[in-house]
Design a protein around this motif. Sequence first.
Motif, PDB file in Angstrom:
ATOM      1  N   SER A 138      13.123   6.588   4.994  1.00 19.97           N
ATOM      2  CA  SER A 138      12.587   6.225   6.309  1.00 19.97           C
ATOM      3  C   SER A 138      13.387   5.036   6.810  1.00 19.97           C
ATOM      4  CB  SER A 138      11.095   5.876   6.240  1.00 19.97           C
ATOM      5  OG  SER A 138      10.883   4.715   5.464  1.00 19.97           O
ATOM      6  N   LYS A 139      13.319   4.793   8.121  1.00 25.06           N
ATOM      7  CA  LYS A 139      13.982   3.606   8.660  1.00 25.06           C
ATOM      8  C   LYS A 139      13.262   2.367   8.166  1.00 25.06           C
ATOM      9  CE  LYS A 139      15.431   1.446  12.998  1.00 25.06           C
ATOM     10  NZ  LYS A 139      15.404   1.538  14.468  1.00 25.06           N
ATOM     11  N   ASP A 140      11.973   2.303   8.427  1.00 24.03           N
ATOM     12  CA  ASP A 140      11.077   1.275   7.901  1.00 24.03           C
ATOM     13  C   ASP A 140       9.749   1.941   7.590  1.00 24.03           C
ATOM     14  OD1 ASP A 140      12.610  -1.184   8.046  1.00 24.03           O
ATOM     15  OD2 ASP A 140      12.434  -1.038  10.224  1.00 24.03           O
ATOM     16  N   LEU A 141       9.018   1.381   6.627  1.00 28.37           N
ATOM     17  CA  LEU A 141       7.708   1.910   6.268  1.00 28.37           C
ATOM     18  C   LEU A 141       6.666   0.818   6.451  1.00 28.37           C
ATOM     19  CD1 LEU A 141       5.802   4.039   5.100  1.00 28.37           C
ATOM     20  CD2 LEU A 141       6.484   3.282   2.798  1.00 28.37           C
ATOM     21  N   TYR A 142       5.702   1.069   7.339  1.00 27.70           N
ATOM     22  CA  TYR A 142       4.581   0.158   7.566  1.00 27.70           C
ATOM     23  C   TYR A 142       3.327   0.766   6.947  1.00 27.70           C
ATOM     24  CZ  TYR A 142       7.434  -2.325  10.995  1.00 27.70           C
ATOM     25  OH  TYR A 142       8.432  -3.046  11.607  1.00 27.70           O
ATOM     26  N   ILE A 143       2.567  -0.063   6.240  1.00 24.74           N
ATOM     27  CA  ILE A 143       1.284   0.364   5.693  1.00 24.74           C
ATOM     28  C   ILE A 143       0.230  -0.558   6.273  1.00 24.74           C
ATOM     29  CG2 ILE A 143      -0.093   0.681   3.610  1.00 24.74           C
ATOM     30  CD1 ILE A 143       2.527   1.228   2.121  1.00 24.74           C
ATOM     31  N   SER A 144      -0.682   0.015   7.058  1.00 20.76           N
ATOM     32  CA  SER A 144      -1.689  -0.794   7.737  1.00 20.76           C
ATOM     33  C   SER A 144      -3.092  -0.358   7.327  1.00 20.76           C
ATOM     34  CB  SER A 144      -1.527  -0.685   9.257  1.00 20.76           C
ATOM     35  OG  SER A 144      -1.814   0.634   9.702  1.00 20.76           O
ATOM     36  N   THR A 145      -4.040  -1.259   7.532  1.00 26.66           N
ATOM     37  CA  THR A 145      -5.439  -0.970   7.225  1.00 26.66           C
ATOM     38  C   THR A 145      -6.288  -1.211   8.464  1.00 26.66           C
ATOM     39  OG1 THR A 145      -5.743  -3.238   6.418  1.00 26.66           O
ATOM     40  CG2 THR A 145      -5.225  -1.540   4.785  1.00 26.66           C
ATOM     41  N   VAL A 146      -7.252  -0.330   8.694  1.00 29.16           N
ATOM     42  CA  VAL A 146      -8.151  -0.445   9.840  1.00 29.16           C
ATOM     43  C   VAL A 146      -9.205  -1.508   9.548  1.00 29.16           C
ATOM     44  CG1 VAL A 146      -9.842   0.776  11.256  1.00 29.16           C
ATOM     45  CG2 VAL A 146      -7.744   1.933  10.531  1.00 29.16           C
ATOM     46  N   GLU A 147      -9.500  -2.324  10.538  1.00 27.19           N
ATOM     47  CA  GLU A 147     -10.453  -3.412  10.384  1.00 27.19           C
ATOM     48  C   GLU A 147     -11.800  -2.914   9.869  1.00 27.19           C
ATOM     49  OE1 GLU A 147     -12.384  -7.084  13.010  1.00 27.19           O
ATOM     50  OE2 GLU A 147     -11.073  -5.583  13.961  1.00 27.19           O
ATOM     51  N   GLY A 148     -12.316  -3.622   8.857  1.00 28.68           N
ATOM     52  CA  GLY A 148     -13.627  -3.304   8.310  1.00 28.68           C
ATOM     53  C   GLY A 148     -13.636  -2.222   7.253  1.00 28.68           C
TER      54      GLY A 148
END
Length: 199
Positions: A138-148
């Motif tokens: 991948s170009k960049d890999l972001y891993i995010s979490t939804v609030e709560g």
Amino acid sequence: MKKKLALAVLMGAVLTCTGTISACSTTENSENSEVTEEKEDTSEVQGESATEIEYPDELEELEMMATVVLGETSGISGSGIELLEENTYSIIAGGVYEFSGTLEDGMIFINTEDTVEIRLNGASITNSTGPVIYGENSKDLYISTVEGTTNILQDGTNYETDEAGEAIGKGTIFSNDDIYFLGAGSLTVNGNYKHAICS
């Protein structure tokens, strides 16, 4: 090109790791480096930022591609991702992919030339024979979490091997490219094989 493993924790976010956080291929640090040397980390990281970084504009421009519900009533709504054999979700196009639910012995596999954001919205995923998130390309890999939300990722103690006898991946979250973490939810990463997070 030097790879980055950036623990970018926004306000309210919590990242807990059991195992090691490692930049697997390098320990070279620049003045504003986001690369960490291999070390054991069983602590929580919480606060406005773990490292001062500026997110590229590409993150805001990413298109919402698909939502994936894991579990007995699993389903995919959208495009750019397909379910392969052995509970492997293969991402083949850039964009945002949201995962919720529970998956046992499964993997999220990324193979695209573009930037990908994995958005965890109450996801619990285990894989006893390899990484839970495997960034092949991948170009960049972001891993995010939804609030709560609370999100848990865990690997096993033995990994499958390739034809050369090498383990497929090196940690619960593994990527051959840069990884960035963000969001206002909770993410626990348990690494039982080698690393919890490795780039």
